[in-house]
Design a protein around this motif. Structure first.
Motif, PDB file in Angstrom:
ATOM      1  N   SER A  25       0.843  -1.188   0.000  1.00 27.87           N
ATOM      2  CA  SER A  25       0.000   0.000   0.000  1.00 27.87           C
ATOM      3  C   SER A  25       0.880   1.240   0.000  1.00 27.87           C
ATOM      4  O   SER A  25       2.044   1.199   0.426  1.00 27.87           O
ATOM      5  CB  SER A  25      -0.932   0.019   1.218  1.00 27.87           C
ATOM      6  OG  SER A  25      -0.190   0.033   2.427  1.00 27.87           O
ATOM      7  N   GLN A  32       0.874   4.814   1.782  1.00 30.19           N
ATOM      8  CA  GLN A  32       0.228   5.417   2.947  1.00 30.19           C
ATOM      9  C   GLN A  32       0.801   6.814   3.167  1.00 30.19           C
ATOM     10  O   GLN A  32       2.024   7.004   3.153  1.00 30.19           O
ATOM     11  CB  GLN A  32       0.411   4.544   4.184  1.00 30.19           C
ATOM     12  CG  GLN A  32      -0.136   3.126   3.990  1.00 30.19           C
ATOM     13  CD  GLN A  32      -0.215   2.331   5.271  1.00 30.19           C
ATOM     14  OE1 GLN A  32      -0.139   2.877   6.377  1.00 30.19           O
ATOM     15  NE2 GLN A  32      -0.396   1.024   5.141  1.00 30.19           N
ATOM     16  N   ALA A  83      -2.605  10.104   9.973  1.00 26.83           N
ATOM     17  CA  ALA A  83      -2.885   9.436   8.700  1.00 26.83           C
ATOM     18  C   ALA A  83      -3.828  10.269   7.854  1.00 26.83           C
ATOM     19  O   ALA A  83      -4.807  10.839   8.361  1.00 26.83           O
ATOM     20  CB  ALA A  83      -3.489   8.064   8.958  1.00 26.83           C
ATOM     21  N   HIS A 140      -4.338   9.166   4.040  1.00 22.67           N
ATOM     22  CA  HIS A 140      -4.943   8.345   2.993  1.00 22.67           C
ATOM     23  C   HIS A 140      -4.106   7.094   2.766  1.00 22.67           C
ATOM     24  O   HIS A 140      -2.894   7.095   2.986  1.00 22.67           O
ATOM     25  CB  HIS A 140      -5.023   9.158   1.698  1.00 22.67           C
ATOM     26  CG  HIS A 140      -6.009   8.627   0.701  1.00 22.67           C
ATOM     27  ND1 HIS A 140      -7.323   8.363   1.018  1.00 22.67           N
ATOM     28  CD2 HIS A 140      -5.881   8.314  -0.614  1.00 22.67           C
ATOM     29  CE1 HIS A 140      -7.953   7.921  -0.057  1.00 22.67           C
ATOM     30  NE2 HIS A 140      -7.106   7.877  -1.054  1.00 22.67           N
ATOM     31  N   LYS A 141      -4.766   6.015   2.306  1.00 21.33           N
ATOM     32  CA  LYS A 141      -4.087   4.779   1.937  1.00 21.33           C
ATOM     33  C   LYS A 141      -4.593   4.323   0.576  1.00 21.33           C
ATOM     34  O   LYS A 141      -5.785   4.433   0.283  1.00 21.33           O
ATOM     35  CB  LYS A 141      -4.360   3.669   2.963  1.00 21.33           C
ATOM     36  CG  LYS A 141      -3.847   3.937   4.366  1.00 21.33           C
ATOM     37  CD  LYS A 141      -4.208   2.790   5.290  1.00 21.33           C
ATOM     38  CE  LYS A 141      -3.788   3.053   6.713  1.00 21.33           C
ATOM     39  NZ  LYS A 141      -4.158   1.944   7.620  1.00 21.33           N
ATOM     40  N   TYR A 201      -4.258   0.806  -1.808  1.00 24.10           N
ATOM     41  CA  TYR A 201      -3.766  -0.571  -1.790  1.00 24.10           C
ATOM     42  C   TYR A 201      -3.597  -1.115  -3.211  1.00 24.10           C
ATOM     43  O   TYR A 201      -4.414  -0.848  -4.097  1.00 24.10           O
ATOM     44  CB  TYR A 201      -4.727  -1.468  -1.017  1.00 24.10           C
ATOM     45  CG  TYR A 201      -4.581  -1.338   0.484  1.00 24.10           C
ATOM     46  CD1 TYR A 201      -3.654  -2.124   1.174  1.00 24.10           C
ATOM     47  CD2 TYR A 201      -5.337  -0.420   1.199  1.00 24.10           C
ATOM     48  CE1 TYR A 201      -3.490  -2.000   2.541  1.00 24.10           C
ATOM     49  CE2 TYR A 201      -5.187  -0.286   2.570  1.00 24.10           C
ATOM     50  CZ  TYR A 201      -4.266  -1.090   3.232  1.00 24.10           C
ATOM     51  OH  TYR A 201      -4.106  -0.955   4.585  1.00 24.10           O
TER      52      TYR A 201
END
Length: 218
Positions: free
Chosen positions: A38, A40, A48, A50-51, A53
């Motif tokens: 991912s 990140q 945090a 956004h991620k 994948y």
């Protein structure tokens, strides 16, 4: 994207306020024989944002080229920024600008013009436009829970904005399946998942903003 704003439109619209993006990592998680990658992203305070994948449908050549292009071990840590001092805000000018809004998309520019952050503006503008809510005692529900129940029961379409300083995700539609689990208020619909830790939300407001099409309430 344009300037420091990135935009993606789909089932859930995404706006990225890229000025607040500070750190990005390629993360590989291994579980037994399976692994997943991912990208990140975090703001300058380590929160945090956004991620993204990698999936079976991902174009691996494009993914690998993107990672190689931006891989950079160096990082800087800007100083934290404080909230606006209420004493530095011209409240009459803020109220005048607020009342003259023609489009809610101009709201951020209006705050910037008055050199005030969003929360301080809500505290100062007055009850003509903003009304604080008193949250129910812990364990007895909260404004968000009651609102989602009313939205579900009435089948009223809504727009839900979930944001941090570097990213805003926007869902438009109805909600159906609600579930309270401890501090978390959840929406578990097929096209929309929401997980809000309401015990950590300490301030609630009803906010009204004028526009050319009428007052928008959130």
């Amino acid at each position: 994207g344009r300037g420091t704003m990135g935009l993606a439109v789909g089932d859930i619209d995404v706006k990225g306020h890229l000025d607040d993006w500070a750190y990005g990592y390629l993360v590989e998680e291994v579980s037994g024989e399976r692994s997943r990658q991912s990208l990140q992203f975090f703001d300058r305070h380590g929160q945090a944002i956004h991620k993204i994948y990698r999936t079976e449908a991902t174009d691996t050549k494009v993914w690998d080229a993107l990672v190689c292009r931006y891989l950079d071990p160096q990082a800087t840590r800007p100083e934290l920024t404080a909230r606006t001092s209420p004493n530095s805000v011209d409240v009459d000018a803020l109220r005048k600008d607020w009342a003259e809004l023609k489009d809610v998309h101009h709201f951020h520019a209006m705050l910037k013009r008055n050199q005030v952050d969003r929360l301080t503006a809500l505290e100062l503008v007055g009850e003509s436009w903003v009304r604080p809510l008193i949250a129910a005692p812990e364990g007895a529900g909260c404004p968000l829970e009651r609102l989602l129940e009313q939205v579900r029961d009435s089948e009223c379409p809504v727009m839900v904005f979930v944001g941090n300083p570097g990213m805003v995700q926007i869902y438009t539609g109805t909600v159906t399946r609600l579930l309270r689990t401890g501090p978390w208020m959840n929406v578990l619909d097929k096209g929309f998942s929401l997980h809000a830790d309401t015990h950590h939300i300490t301030r609630w407001f009803v906010v009204r903003r004028p526009s050319a099409d009428g007052v928008v309430t959130s």
